[in-house]
Design a protein around this motif. Structure first.
Motif, PDB file in Angstrom:
ATOM      1  N   PRO A   9       0.882  -1.305   0.117  1.00  0.00           N
ATOM      2  CA  PRO A   9      -0.139  -0.043   0.044  1.00  0.00           C
ATOM      3  C   PRO A   9       0.845   1.178  -0.061  1.00  0.00           C
ATOM      4  CG  PRO A   9      -0.562  -1.390   1.685  1.00  0.00           C
ATOM      5  CD  PRO A   9       0.544  -2.125   1.148  1.00  0.00           C
ATOM      6  N   ASP A  10       1.937   1.119   0.663  1.00  0.00           N
ATOM      7  CA  ASP A  10       2.623   2.534   0.537  1.00  0.00           C
ATOM      8  C   ASP A  10       3.306   2.797  -0.554  1.00  0.00           C
ATOM      9  OD1 ASP A  10       4.153   0.254   1.094  1.00  0.00           O
ATOM     10  OD2 ASP A  10       5.845   1.143   1.989  1.00  0.00           O
ATOM     11  N   ALA A  11       3.551   1.662  -1.324  1.00  0.00           N
ATOM     12  CA  ALA A  11       4.320   1.941  -2.510  1.00  0.00           C
ATOM     13  C   ALA A  11       3.380   2.547  -3.502  1.00  0.00           C
ATOM     14  CB  ALA A  11       4.836   0.643  -3.014  1.00  0.00           C
ATOM     15  N   LEU A  12       2.338   1.686  -3.452  1.00  0.00           N
ATOM     16  CA  LEU A  12       1.150   2.184  -4.673  1.00  0.00           C
ATOM     17  C   LEU A  12       0.747   3.604  -4.315  1.00  0.00           C
ATOM     18  CD1 LEU A  12      -0.619   1.682  -6.797  1.00  0.00           C
ATOM     19  CD2 LEU A  12      -2.394   0.595  -5.188  1.00  0.00           C
ATOM     20  N   GLU A  13       0.418   3.948  -2.912  1.00  0.00           N
ATOM     21  CA  GLU A  13       0.064   5.484  -2.691  1.00  0.00           C
ATOM     22  C   GLU A  13       1.050   6.306  -3.192  1.00  0.00           C
ATOM     23  OE1 GLU A  13      -3.439   5.071   0.680  1.00  0.00           O
ATOM     24  OE2 GLU A  13      -1.435   4.998   1.273  1.00  0.00           O
ATOM     25  N   ARG A  14       2.253   6.128  -2.732  1.00  0.00           N
ATOM     26  CA  ARG A  14       3.561   6.759  -3.050  1.00  0.00           C
ATOM     27  C   ARG A  14       3.479   7.095  -4.873  1.00  0.00           C
ATOM     28  NH1 ARG A  14       7.216   3.878  -1.170  1.00  0.00           N
ATOM     29  NH2 ARG A  14       7.938   3.229  -3.263  1.00  0.00           N
ATOM     30  N   ILE A  15       3.449   6.049  -5.280  1.00  0.00           N
ATOM     31  CA  ILE A  15       3.553   5.949  -6.947  1.00  0.00           C
ATOM     32  C   ILE A  15       2.610   6.958  -7.265  1.00  0.00           C
ATOM     33  CG2 ILE A  15       3.347   4.746  -9.055  1.00  0.00           C
ATOM     34  CD1 ILE A  15       4.860   2.539  -7.664  1.00  0.00           C
ATOM     35  N   GLN A  35     -13.540   2.988  -6.468  1.00  0.00           N
ATOM     36  CA  GLN A  35     -13.043   3.485  -5.373  1.00  0.00           C
ATOM     37  C   GLN A  35     -13.012   2.575  -4.036  1.00  0.00           C
ATOM     38  OE1 GLN A  35     -14.384   7.583  -4.023  1.00  0.00           O
ATOM     39  NE2 GLN A  35     -12.840   7.786  -2.362  1.00  0.00           N
ATOM     40  N   SER A  36     -14.020   1.892  -3.970  1.00  0.00           N
ATOM     41  CA  SER A  36     -14.387   0.828  -2.957  1.00  0.00           C
ATOM     42  C   SER A  36     -13.272  -0.180  -3.100  1.00  0.00           C
ATOM     43  CB  SER A  36     -15.522   0.341  -2.806  1.00  0.00           C
ATOM     44  OG  SER A  36     -15.942  -0.241  -3.840  1.00  0.00           O
ATOM     45  N   THR A  37     -12.926  -0.611  -4.296  1.00  0.00           N
ATOM     46  CA  THR A  37     -11.821  -1.806  -4.609  1.00  0.00           C
ATOM     47  C   THR A  37     -10.652  -1.193  -4.134  1.00  0.00           C
ATOM     48  OG1 THR A  37     -13.305  -2.605  -6.203  1.00  0.00           O
ATOM     49  CG2 THR A  37     -11.023  -2.988  -6.368  1.00  0.00           C
ATOM     50  N   VAL A  38     -10.046  -0.008  -4.746  1.00  0.00           N
ATOM     51  CA  VAL A  38      -8.765   0.692  -4.243  1.00  0.00           C
ATOM     52  C   VAL A  38      -8.820   0.483  -2.609  1.00  0.00           C
ATOM     53  CG1 VAL A  38      -7.664   2.633  -4.211  1.00  0.00           C
ATOM     54  CG2 VAL A  38      -8.593   1.715  -6.331  1.00  0.00           C
ATOM     55  N   GLY A  39      -9.781   1.050  -2.014  1.00  0.00           N
ATOM     56  CA  GLY A  39      -9.735   1.099  -0.624  1.00  0.00           C
ATOM     57  C   GLY A  39      -9.701  -0.140   0.166  1.00  0.00           C
ATOM     58  N   ARG A  40     -10.453  -1.048  -0.700  1.00  0.00           N
ATOM     59  CA  ARG A  40     -10.405  -2.376   0.288  1.00  0.00           C
ATOM     60  C   ARG A  40      -8.868  -2.864   0.112  1.00  0.00           C
ATOM     61  NH1 ARG A  40     -15.520  -2.853  -1.772  1.00  0.00           N
ATOM     62  NH2 ARG A  40     -14.896  -4.218  -3.507  1.00  0.00           N
ATOM     63  N   VAL A  41      -8.388  -2.803  -1.056  1.00  0.00           N
ATOM     64  CA  VAL A  41      -6.916  -3.309  -1.363  1.00  0.00           C
ATOM     65  C   VAL A  41      -5.797  -2.646  -0.638  1.00  0.00           C
ATOM     66  CG1 VAL A  41      -5.374  -3.613  -3.182  1.00  0.00           C
ATOM     67  CG2 VAL A  41      -7.655  -4.198  -3.578  1.00  0.00           C
ATOM     68  N   ASP A  43      -6.155  -1.153   2.161  1.00  0.00           N
ATOM     69  CA  ASP A  43      -6.584  -1.325   3.575  1.00  0.00           C
ATOM     70  C   ASP A  43      -6.347  -2.844   4.068  1.00  0.00           C
ATOM     71  OD1 ASP A  43      -6.944   1.287   3.919  1.00  0.00           O
ATOM     72  OD2 ASP A  43      -9.215   1.029   4.017  1.00  0.00           O
ATOM     73  N   GLY A  44      -5.944  -3.561   3.012  1.00  0.00           N
ATOM     74  CA  GLY A  44      -5.604  -4.897   3.276  1.00  0.00           C
ATOM     75  C   GLY A  44      -6.954  -5.899   3.222  1.00  0.00           C
ATOM     76  N   GLU A  45      -8.034  -5.347   3.065  1.00  0.00           N
ATOM     77  CA  GLU A  45      -9.398  -6.091   3.410  1.00  0.00           C
ATOM     78  C   GLU A  45      -9.622  -7.057   2.131  1.00  0.00           C
ATOM     79  OE1 GLU A  45     -12.054  -3.267   3.706  1.00  0.00           O
ATOM     80  OE2 GLU A  45     -11.119  -2.277   5.560  1.00  0.00           O
ATOM     81  N   GLN A  46      -8.922  -6.801   0.970  1.00  0.00           N
ATOM     82  CA  GLN A  46      -9.025  -7.722  -0.143  1.00  0.00           C
ATOM     83  C   GLN A  46      -7.835  -7.881  -1.012  1.00  0.00           C
ATOM     84  OE1 GLN A  46     -12.174  -5.954  -2.543  1.00  0.00           O
ATOM     85  NE2 GLN A  46     -11.186  -6.593  -4.322  1.00  0.00           N
ATOM     86  N   LEU A  47      -7.549  -8.713  -1.642  1.00  0.00           N
ATOM     87  CA  LEU A  47      -6.424  -9.040  -2.504  1.00  0.00           C
ATOM     88  C   LEU A  47      -6.715  -8.487  -3.490  1.00  0.00           C
ATOM     89  CD1 LEU A  47      -5.698 -12.759  -1.548  1.00  0.00           C
ATOM     90  CD2 LEU A  47      -4.421 -10.701  -0.778  1.00  0.00           C
ATOM     91  N   PRO A  48      -5.722  -8.007  -4.416  1.00  0.00           N
ATOM     92  CA  PRO A  48      -5.904  -7.350  -5.845  1.00  0.00           C
ATOM     93  C   PRO A  48      -6.237  -8.564  -6.686  1.00  0.00           C
ATOM     94  CG  PRO A  48      -3.451  -7.619  -5.245  1.00  0.00           C
ATOM     95  CD  PRO A  48      -4.094  -8.148  -3.939  1.00  0.00           C
ATOM     96  N   PHE A  68       3.700  -4.640  -5.892  1.00  0.00           N
ATOM     97  CA  PHE A  68       3.145  -5.956  -5.505  1.00  0.00           C
ATOM     98  C   PHE A  68       4.132  -6.920  -4.811  1.00  0.00           C
ATOM     99  CE2 PHE A  68       0.576  -4.846  -8.821  1.00  0.00           C
ATOM    100  CZ  PHE A  68      -0.619  -4.443  -8.365  1.00  0.00           C
ATOM    101  N   GLU A  69       3.775  -7.766  -3.905  1.00  0.00           N
ATOM    102  CA  GLU A  69       4.734  -8.838  -3.537  1.00  0.00           C
ATOM    103  C   GLU A  69       4.100 -10.344  -3.469  1.00  0.00           C
ATOM    104  OE1 GLU A  69       5.640  -7.534   0.235  1.00  0.00           O
ATOM    105  OE2 GLU A  69       3.582  -7.580   1.350  1.00  0.00           O
ATOM    106  N   VAL A  70       4.772 -11.208  -3.684  1.00  0.00           N
ATOM    107  CA  VAL A  70       4.083 -12.596  -3.429  1.00  0.00           C
ATOM    108  C   VAL A  70       4.221 -13.319  -1.948  1.00  0.00           C
ATOM    109  CG1 VAL A  70       4.121 -14.850  -4.364  1.00  0.00           C
ATOM    110  CG2 VAL A  70       4.514 -12.851  -5.895  1.00  0.00           C
ATOM    111  N   ASP A  71       3.175 -13.533  -1.540  1.00  0.00           N
ATOM    112  CA  ASP A  71       3.140 -13.939  -0.331  1.00  0.00           C
ATOM    113  C   ASP A  71       2.780 -15.450  -0.089  1.00  0.00           C
ATOM    114  OD1 ASP A  71       3.130 -13.967   2.781  1.00  0.00           O
ATOM    115  OD2 ASP A  71       1.140 -13.522   2.859  1.00  0.00           O
ATOM    116  N   GLY A  72       3.596 -16.514   0.766  1.00  0.00           N
ATOM    117  CA  GLY A  72       3.115 -17.608   0.854  1.00  0.00           C
ATOM    118  C   GLY A  72       3.621 -18.703  -0.145  1.00  0.00           C
ATOM    119  N   THR A  73       4.664 -18.149  -0.742  1.00  0.00           N
ATOM    120  CA  THR A  73       5.388 -19.430  -1.807  1.00  0.00           C
ATOM    121  C   THR A  73       6.203 -20.267  -0.805  1.00  0.00           C
ATOM    122  OG1 THR A  73       7.414 -17.876  -1.827  1.00  0.00           O
ATOM    123  CG2 THR A  73       5.619 -17.394  -3.558  1.00  0.00           C
TER     124      THR A  73
END
Length: 79
Positions: A9-15, A35-41, A43-48, A68-73
């Motif tokens: 989120p910090d990277a996307l907002e900064r870009i 806007q709600s999709t962007v907000g949920r993503v 805020d960590g409530e939804q995966l992109p 982006f980052e890959v989590d759980g590989t």
């Protein structure tokens, strides 16, 4: 193990700010999502989803690793 793509989120907002997109609404409009999709993503409530990932890469002209980052590989899998 299942892998998931997560937004940094910090990277996307900064870009977005660097590209003149000073609000989540402006970012959503550029990406062609709600806007709600962007907000949920952010805020960590939804995966992109695939469409948000593709729009981010093509419309913001950034690389996958920038946002982006890959989590759980499973790093222990045999090659």
């Amino acid at each position: 193990m299942s892998a998931q793509v997560r937004v940094r989120p910090d990277a996307l907002e900064r870009i977005g700010i660097a590209q003149g997109l000073k609000s989540r609404y402006a970012l959503a409009k550029r990406l062609g999502v709600s806007q709600s999709t962007v907000g949920r993503v952010l805020d960590g409530e939804q995966l992109p989803g695939n469409s948000l990932i593709a729009a981010t890469l093509s419309r913001l002209h950034v690389s996958f690793e920038d946002v982006f980052e890959v989590d759980g590989t499973d790093n222990g899998a045999a090659a």
